[in-house]
Design a protein around this motif. Structure first.
Motif, PDB file in Angstrom:
ATOM      1  N   VAL A 177       0.848  -1.197   0.000  1.00  0.00           N
ATOM      2  CA  VAL A 177       0.000   0.000   0.000  1.00  0.00           C
ATOM      3  C   VAL A 177       0.881   1.245   0.000  1.00  0.00           C
ATOM      4  O   VAL A 177       1.841   1.344   0.770  1.00  0.00           O
ATOM      5  CB  VAL A 177      -0.936   0.030   1.224  1.00  0.00           C
ATOM      6  CG1 VAL A 177      -1.712   1.339   1.277  1.00  0.00           C
ATOM      7  CG2 VAL A 177      -1.901  -1.146   1.184  1.00  0.00           C
ATOM      8  N   TRP A 181       0.461   5.271   0.633  1.00  0.00           N
ATOM      9  CA  TRP A 181      -0.484   6.227   1.229  1.00  0.00           C
ATOM     10  C   TRP A 181       0.054   7.627   0.987  1.00  0.00           C
ATOM     11  O   TRP A 181       1.104   8.004   1.496  1.00  0.00           O
ATOM     12  CB  TRP A 181      -0.613   5.945   2.724  1.00  0.00           C
ATOM     13  CG  TRP A 181      -1.716   6.669   3.439  1.00  0.00           C
ATOM     14  CD1 TRP A 181      -2.012   7.996   3.377  1.00  0.00           C
ATOM     15  CD2 TRP A 181      -2.668   6.099   4.346  1.00  0.00           C
ATOM     16  NE1 TRP A 181      -3.081   8.307   4.179  1.00  0.00           N
ATOM     17  CE2 TRP A 181      -3.497   7.151   4.790  1.00  0.00           C
ATOM     18  CE3 TRP A 181      -2.880   4.812   4.835  1.00  0.00           C
ATOM     19  CZ2 TRP A 181      -4.542   6.953   5.716  1.00  0.00           C
ATOM     20  CZ3 TRP A 181      -3.917   4.618   5.741  1.00  0.00           C
ATOM     21  CH2 TRP A 181      -4.728   5.665   6.171  1.00  0.00           C
ATOM     22  N   VAL A 227      -1.637  -2.504   9.812  1.00  0.00           N
ATOM     23  CA  VAL A 227      -0.454  -1.894   9.205  1.00  0.00           C
ATOM     24  C   VAL A 227       0.761  -2.819   9.231  1.00  0.00           C
ATOM     25  O   VAL A 227       1.508  -2.928   8.260  1.00  0.00           O
ATOM     26  CB  VAL A 227      -0.122  -0.557   9.902  1.00  0.00           C
ATOM     27  CG1 VAL A 227       1.216  -0.008   9.419  1.00  0.00           C
ATOM     28  CG2 VAL A 227      -1.222   0.456   9.630  1.00  0.00           C
ATOM     29  N   LEU A 253       2.505  -1.500   4.418  1.00  0.00           N
ATOM     30  CA  LEU A 253       2.421  -0.055   4.193  1.00  0.00           C
ATOM     31  C   LEU A 253       3.833   0.449   3.879  1.00  0.00           C
ATOM     32  O   LEU A 253       4.607   0.805   4.761  1.00  0.00           O
ATOM     33  CB  LEU A 253       1.851   0.646   5.429  1.00  0.00           C
ATOM     34  CG  LEU A 253       1.594   2.154   5.296  1.00  0.00           C
ATOM     35  CD1 LEU A 253       0.657   2.453   4.130  1.00  0.00           C
ATOM     36  CD2 LEU A 253       1.019   2.720   6.594  1.00  0.00           C
ATOM     37  N   ASP A 270       4.186   6.094   3.616  1.00  0.00           N
ATOM     38  CA  ASP A 270       3.253   7.065   4.194  1.00  0.00           C
ATOM     39  C   ASP A 270       4.112   8.129   4.849  1.00  0.00           C
ATOM     40  O   ASP A 270       4.640   7.938   5.946  1.00  0.00           O
ATOM     41  CB  ASP A 270       2.317   6.417   5.208  1.00  0.00           C
ATOM     42  CG  ASP A 270       1.267   7.403   5.738  1.00  0.00           C
ATOM     43  OD1 ASP A 270       1.487   8.626   5.625  1.00  0.00           O
ATOM     44  OD2 ASP A 270       0.242   6.945   6.263  1.00  0.00           O
TER      45      ASP A 270
END
Length: 366
Positions: free
Chosen positions: A55, A57, A82, A88, A91
């Protein structure tokens, strides 16, 4: 922030989580998503066999309230989402890397997981003056958004900023801020509106995509039906007072003390689709209406431009069982009386017509 090749199950087993606790987690997750306990086995199988989803972000014009909400999720805990369920990889708000190091991670993830990663976007894109009102990594955010969207699998538009534009896009909108779907038109986009969205709604969406490898069923506006298919009004615990015509007329009046409906104080629950009255906030403890303040429809498109927060909607019809029962009874009696009178008048007219026809026939015979 972790290797995307590992499965969720491998990660939690390494952390010392038992098989029994894992299955319990799957059952609770299935129920929280409205899928029922039978879906727990599907979730367990997916988390055991599928690699964690990478992911990215990103943050545009926003206040970071979506991130603040996300990190407070209780079902599942955000640390599980997470650190175990997803990878992740980028971010810039919570990652340890910064500056050129962070940008290098972003580019590496884009190349390594081309067509496989989910692009989560918090905030919207200002289009005026070439996007110069939001600079990210030395470039206009809108350019970075387009670049990362080209190689993603799907996009999650977190919050009302990314979904509808929110306060940045409110009149007169000097930066010409637009929601994500006005910039990216060739990728599937799931909108998760709210200012901010409920934490469990956010992690629930992530869990669904991770488990089934697809977006949940969406409504015509692009929102997941599992969380946005019902009005707050439909499940509000003050709804009986609305139906009974019992309203708070002034803050802290007797009606407010008795928990009457907040519609007249500007509550937009009858026109707002969200999970506030069912999932609630802060681990299911409460939601604004329960705390004594009306809903102002923060998950709906253009809510900043729809008048004052405390202006009530004049187009909503309500019955008012207790307050208006006598008036309704009298009105019904009046309608019934008028109906009887009209029927009698029609009957009399028909009789006179028949008598007139009979007299005319007698005259012709004579």
């Amino acid at each position: 922030m972790g290797a995307a090749g590992e499965t969720f199950y491998n990660v939690i087993r390494r952390q010392g989580i038992t098989r029994r606790s894992f299955l319990k987690f799957c059952s609770l997750t299935a129920v929280s998503l409205g899928l029922g306990p039978l879906a727990a086995s599907d979730i367990a199988n997916a988390l055991e066999t599928k690699p964690r989803m990478p992911v990215i972000w990103m943050h545009g014009l926003e206040c970071t309230c979506c991130s603040e909400s996300f990190i407070r999720s209780a079902h599942p805990l955000v640390k599980d989402a997470v650190l175990s369920m997803i990878s992740l990889d980028y971010d810039d708000t919570i990652m340890a890397a910064a500056g050129q190091q962070a940008e290098a991670v972003l580019e590496e993830t884009r190349v390594k997981y081309k067509g496989q990663y989910v692009l989560a976007v918090e905030g919207n894109a200002p289009m005026n003056e070439g996007g110069m009102f939001c600079i990210d990594g030395g470039k206009p955010f809108v350019e970075k958004l387009r670049s990362m969207a080209d190689d993603c699998m799907a996009i999650i538009a977190w919050g009302t900023c990314a979904s509808w534009g929110c306060v940045q896009a409110a009149n007169p909108n000097p930066t010409r801020a637009v929601p994500i779907d006005k910039v990216i038109t060739n990728k599937p986009i799931i909108k998760v509106p709210g200012c901010p969205p409920i934490a469990e709604v956010m992690t629930g969406v992530v869990t669904f995509i991770t488990t089934f490898g697809k977006l949940p069923e969406l409504d015509r506006q692009g929102r997941p039906k599992m969380f946005y298919s019902q009005r707050i009004h439909d499940k509000c615990y003050r709804r009986p007072h609305f139906d009974a015509g019992q309203f708070v007329e002034e803050w802290d009046d007797e009606g407010a003390r008795k928990g009457y409906c907040l519609y007249k104080m500007g509550c937009k629950g009858p026109t707002s689709y969200n999970a506030c009255s069912t999932v609630r906030w802060n681990g299911g403890i409460s939601f604004p209406i329960q705390s004594g303040h009306g809903c102002f429809a923060c998950a709906e498109d253009g809510f900043w431009d729809r008048g004052s927060t405390y202006d009530h909607l004049t187009t909503i019809k309500h019955f008012g069982i207790e307050k208006n029962v006598d008036q309704i009874g009298m009105a019904a009696a009046g309608v019934a009386g008028l109906t009887v009178a009209a029927h009698a008048a029609v009957t009399a007219a028909k009789r006179l017509t028949r008598k007139g026809d009979g007299a005319a026939q007698d005259n012709r015979r004579g």
